[in-house]
Design a protein around this motif. Structure first.
Motif, PDB file in Angstrom:
ATOM      1  N   LYS A 146       0.844  -1.213   0.000  1.00  0.00           N
ATOM      2  CA  LYS A 146       0.000   0.000   0.000  1.00  0.00           C
ATOM      3  C   LYS A 146       0.875   1.258   0.000  1.00  0.00           C
ATOM      4  CE  LYS A 146      -3.895  -2.067   2.529  1.00  0.00           C
ATOM      5  NZ  LYS A 146      -4.708  -2.002   3.766  1.00  0.00           N
ATOM      6  N   VAL A 147       1.966   1.207   0.794  1.00  0.00           N
ATOM      7  CA  VAL A 147       2.873   2.359   0.849  1.00  0.00           C
ATOM      8  C   VAL A 147       3.500   2.604  -0.520  1.00  0.00           C
ATOM      9  CG1 VAL A 147       5.007   3.272   1.862  1.00  0.00           C
ATOM     10  CG2 VAL A 147       3.375   2.017   3.305  1.00  0.00           C
ATOM     11  N   LEU A 148       3.949   1.523  -1.164  1.00  0.00           N
ATOM     12  CA  LEU A 148       4.623   1.654  -2.461  1.00  0.00           C
ATOM     13  C   LEU A 148       3.657   2.008  -3.584  1.00  0.00           C
ATOM     14  CD1 LEU A 148       7.167  -1.307  -2.260  1.00  0.00           C
ATOM     15  CD2 LEU A 148       7.604   1.138  -1.957  1.00  0.00           C
ATOM     16  N   ALA A 149       2.374   1.821  -3.332  1.00  0.00           N
ATOM     17  CA  ALA A 149       1.393   2.232  -4.340  1.00  0.00           C
ATOM     18  C   ALA A 149       1.300   3.757  -4.408  1.00  0.00           C
ATOM     19  CB  ALA A 149       0.028   1.632  -4.008  1.00  0.00           C
ATOM     20  N   ILE A 150       1.703   4.423  -3.326  1.00  0.00           N
ATOM     21  CA  ILE A 150       1.641   5.891  -3.266  1.00  0.00           C
ATOM     22  C   ILE A 150       3.036   6.505  -3.368  1.00  0.00           C
ATOM     23  CG2 ILE A 150       0.919   7.877  -1.885  1.00  0.00           C
ATOM     24  CD1 ILE A 150      -1.393   6.179  -2.921  1.00  0.00           C
ATOM     25  N   PHE A 151       3.978   5.925  -2.625  1.00  0.00           N
ATOM     26  CA  PHE A 151       5.311   6.526  -2.522  1.00  0.00           C
ATOM     27  C   PHE A 151       6.308   5.774  -3.411  1.00  0.00           C
ATOM     28  CE2 PHE A 151       3.073   7.391   1.427  1.00  0.00           C
ATOM     29  CZ  PHE A 151       3.233   8.773   1.552  1.00  0.00           C
ATOM     30  N   LYS A 152       7.035   6.544  -4.216  1.00  0.00           N
ATOM     31  CA  LYS A 152       8.021   5.984  -5.132  1.00  0.00           C
ATOM     32  C   LYS A 152       9.381   6.659  -4.910  1.00  0.00           C
ATOM     33  CE  LYS A 152       4.743   3.685  -7.298  1.00  0.00           C
ATOM     34  NZ  LYS A 152       4.651   2.199  -7.244  1.00  0.00           N
ATOM     35  N   ILE A 153      10.390   6.119  -5.577  1.00  0.00           N
ATOM     36  CA  ILE A 153      11.712   6.756  -5.534  1.00  0.00           C
ATOM     37  C   ILE A 153      11.804   7.727  -6.713  1.00  0.00           C
ATOM     38  CG2 ILE A 153      14.212   6.399  -5.676  1.00  0.00           C
ATOM     39  CD1 ILE A 153      13.832   3.658  -4.458  1.00  0.00           C
ATOM     40  N   ASP A 154      11.629   8.994  -6.428  1.00  0.00           N
ATOM     41  CA  ASP A 154      11.725  10.004  -7.486  1.00  0.00           C
ATOM     42  C   ASP A 154      13.174  10.372  -7.764  1.00  0.00           C
ATOM     43  OD1 ASP A 154       8.981  10.030  -7.679  1.00  0.00           O
ATOM     44  OD2 ASP A 154       8.732  11.712  -6.299  1.00  0.00           O
ATOM     45  N   GLU A 155      13.961  10.424  -6.699  1.00  0.00           N
ATOM     46  CA  GLU A 155      15.380  10.737  -6.837  1.00  0.00           C
ATOM     47  C   GLU A 155      16.192   9.730  -6.026  1.00  0.00           C
ATOM     48  OE1 GLU A 155      16.365  14.712  -5.831  1.00  0.00           O
ATOM     49  OE2 GLU A 155      14.718  15.603  -6.987  1.00  0.00           O
ATOM     50  N   LYS A 156      17.223   9.186  -6.652  1.00  0.00           N
ATOM     51  CA  LYS A 156      18.097   8.249  -5.955  1.00  0.00           C
ATOM     52  C   LYS A 156      18.866   8.985  -4.858  1.00  0.00           C
ATOM     53  CE  LYS A 156      17.815   4.253  -8.272  1.00  0.00           C
ATOM     54  NZ  LYS A 156      17.636   2.920  -7.669  1.00  0.00           N
ATOM     55  N   PRO A 157      19.042   8.394  -3.705  1.00  0.00           N
ATOM     56  CA  PRO A 157      19.775   9.073  -2.626  1.00  0.00           C
ATOM     57  C   PRO A 157      21.262   9.167  -2.937  1.00  0.00           C
ATOM     58  CG  PRO A 157      19.321   6.797  -2.024  1.00  0.00           C
ATOM     59  CD  PRO A 157      18.587   7.048  -3.310  1.00  0.00           C
ATOM     60  N   ILE A 158      21.905  10.157  -2.393  1.00  0.00           N
ATOM     61  CA  ILE A 158      23.356  10.293  -2.531  1.00  0.00           C
ATOM     62  C   ILE A 158      23.980   9.593  -1.331  1.00  0.00           C
ATOM     63  CG2 ILE A 158      25.289  11.896  -2.665  1.00  0.00           C
ATOM     64  CD1 ILE A 158      23.371  13.951  -3.852  1.00  0.00           C
ATOM     65  N   ILE A 159      24.614   8.489  -1.570  1.00  0.00           N
ATOM     66  CA  ILE A 159      25.163   7.670  -0.489  1.00  0.00           C
ATOM     67  C   ILE A 159      26.665   7.892  -0.383  1.00  0.00           C
ATOM     68  CG2 ILE A 159      25.564   5.297   0.283  1.00  0.00           C
ATOM     69  CD1 ILE A 159      22.929   4.507  -0.987  1.00  0.00           C
ATOM     70  N   GLU A 160      27.116   8.053   0.839  1.00  0.00           N
ATOM     71  CA  GLU A 160      28.546   8.238   1.083  1.00  0.00           C
ATOM     72  C   GLU A 160      29.249   6.888   0.958  1.00  0.00           C
ATOM     73  OE1 GLU A 160      31.579   9.727   4.641  1.00  0.00           O
ATOM     74  OE2 GLU A 160      29.397   9.903   4.879  1.00  0.00           O
ATOM     75  N   LYS A 161      30.140   6.758   0.003  1.00  0.00           N
ATOM     76  CA  LYS A 161      30.843   5.500  -0.237  1.00  0.00           C
ATOM     77  C   LYS A 161      32.196   5.512   0.462  1.00  0.00           C
ATOM     78  CE  LYS A 161      28.732   4.719  -4.790  1.00  0.00           C
ATOM     79  NZ  LYS A 161      28.100   3.409  -4.513  1.00  0.00           N
ATOM     80  N   VAL A 162      32.645   4.322   0.856  1.00  0.00           N
ATOM     81  CA  VAL A 162      33.961   4.194   1.493  1.00  0.00           C
ATOM     82  C   VAL A 162      34.806   3.231   0.671  1.00  0.00           C
ATOM     83  CG1 VAL A 162      33.219   4.743   3.831  1.00  0.00           C
ATOM     84  CG2 VAL A 162      32.997   2.416   2.998  1.00  0.00           C
ATOM     85  N   ASN A 163      36.101   3.440   0.717  1.00  0.00           N
ATOM     86  CA  ASN A 163      37.048   2.622  -0.057  1.00  0.00           C
ATOM     87  C   ASN A 163      37.196   1.250   0.593  1.00  0.00           C
ATOM     88  OD1 ASN A 163      39.079   1.530  -1.573  1.00  0.00           O
ATOM     89  ND2 ASN A 163      40.507   3.227  -1.315  1.00  0.00           N
TER      90      ASN A 163
END
Length: 299
Positions: free
Chosen positions: A222-239
């Motif tokens: 039900k949540v995903l029927a309304i809420f979507k990923i409009d913008e991908k998150p910016i994730i802090e990557k580590v080496n």
């Protein structure tokens, strides 16, 4: 004429010996001839020894037949190929439905979902589902969902919501109040969603919502029927080549055992040139690769 007469040059004793030898040869030939054409001796097949021997032969034949059959080993149904699906008895249409579903970056996490996606028959599902092997975190999630399962009717009665204006339909920007507009999501679950979203540094895949502890699949749908990923998150990557053990453990998809395997492998190869090398680690969860590498890079 000389050749014919030479045979009689032997003395009487020698001729008697030759005749005796000829008679013995003839008698021996008669015995062989009679033995070959004599009636075969009838064998009693009801003797205990023969019965036991026959049982051993039948047992060995049964083992050979069983070994010749293609064995089915536990497998993750999310990664069925055309060839593997055909071996299991799935039609091309059923396999294509699964492959199409997987292209959306979604996973089936139970045999019921597998049947819903592929539309296979109950008989085939009962035949192959005992060999399904889902990741441990999926199994634990299903167990928790079963333990805390609440009927849909009860959810509807408990959370009858009035129409609420939503501030954002982006699942990474929605507030707790936005999530509470969904029937089945109260203050507790909305806080869990926000907390897990923060742990992930934002949802990169919509099906990560199913990982929220205790959240029913029906409610998550039900949540995903309304809420979507409009913008991908910016994730802090580590080496991956310089990260410390405790820091790697903060990856939401890496437990202590996997973390140790990664460090042992890093020590072995000295330096990872590419993150895909992680899949060379024995026991590495391939189904989580796309999630684990969200937080890593190789430099």
């Amino acid at each position: 004429m000389k050749l014919f007469k030479s045979h009689f040059w032997y003395n009487k004793s020698q001729r008697n010996g030759i005749f005796l030898l000829a008679i013995l040869i003839i008698i021996l030939q008669i015995f062989i001839f009679v033995d070959v054409f004599a009636d075969d001796e009838k064998i009693d097949t009801n003797k205990p020894e023969l019965i036991a021997f026959q049982k051993q032969i039948d047992s060995l034949k049964a083992i050979e037949v069983e070994n010749s059959k293609s064995k089915v080993y536990p497998f993750n149904p999310n990664y069925i190929t055309d060839y593997r699906g055909a071996q299991l008895g799935l039609s091309l249409e059923e396999i294509d439905r699964l492959l199409t579903y997987r292209k959306t970056n979604k996973f089936v996490n139970s045999k019921e979902e597998f049947q819903k996606v592929t539309k296979i028959s109950d008989s085939l599902l009962n035949k192959i589902s005992p060999y399904f092997k889902f990741p441990d975190w999926v199994v634990k999630q299903n167990q928790k969902s079963s333990k805390y399962n609440v009927s849909s009717s009860a959810v509807e009665k408990s959370y009858k919501k009035k129409a609420v204006k939503i501030s954002s339909t982006d699942i990474n920007k929605a507030t707790a109040e936005d999530f509470q507009s969904i029937n089945g999501v109260g203050p507790s679950f909305s806080k869990r969603i926000i907390k897990y979203r923060s742990k992930l540094q934002g949802f990169s895949f919509e099906d990560q919502l199913y990982e929220v502890w205790g959240l029913e699949k029906e409610v998550a749908d039900k949540v995903l029927a309304i809420f979507k990923i409009d913008e991908k998150p910016i994730i802090e990557k580590v080496n991956i080549n310089t990260i410390e053990f405790k820091q790697l453990l903060k990856n939401p998809y890496i437990d202590y055992e996997l973390c140790k395997k990664i460090f042992d492998y890093r020590d072995e190869v000295a330096e990872l040139q590419n993150l895909s090398q992680l899949t060379n680690i024995e026991g590495f969860p391939l189904e989580l690769y796309d999630r684990i590498v969200l937080y890593l890079e190789a430099k």
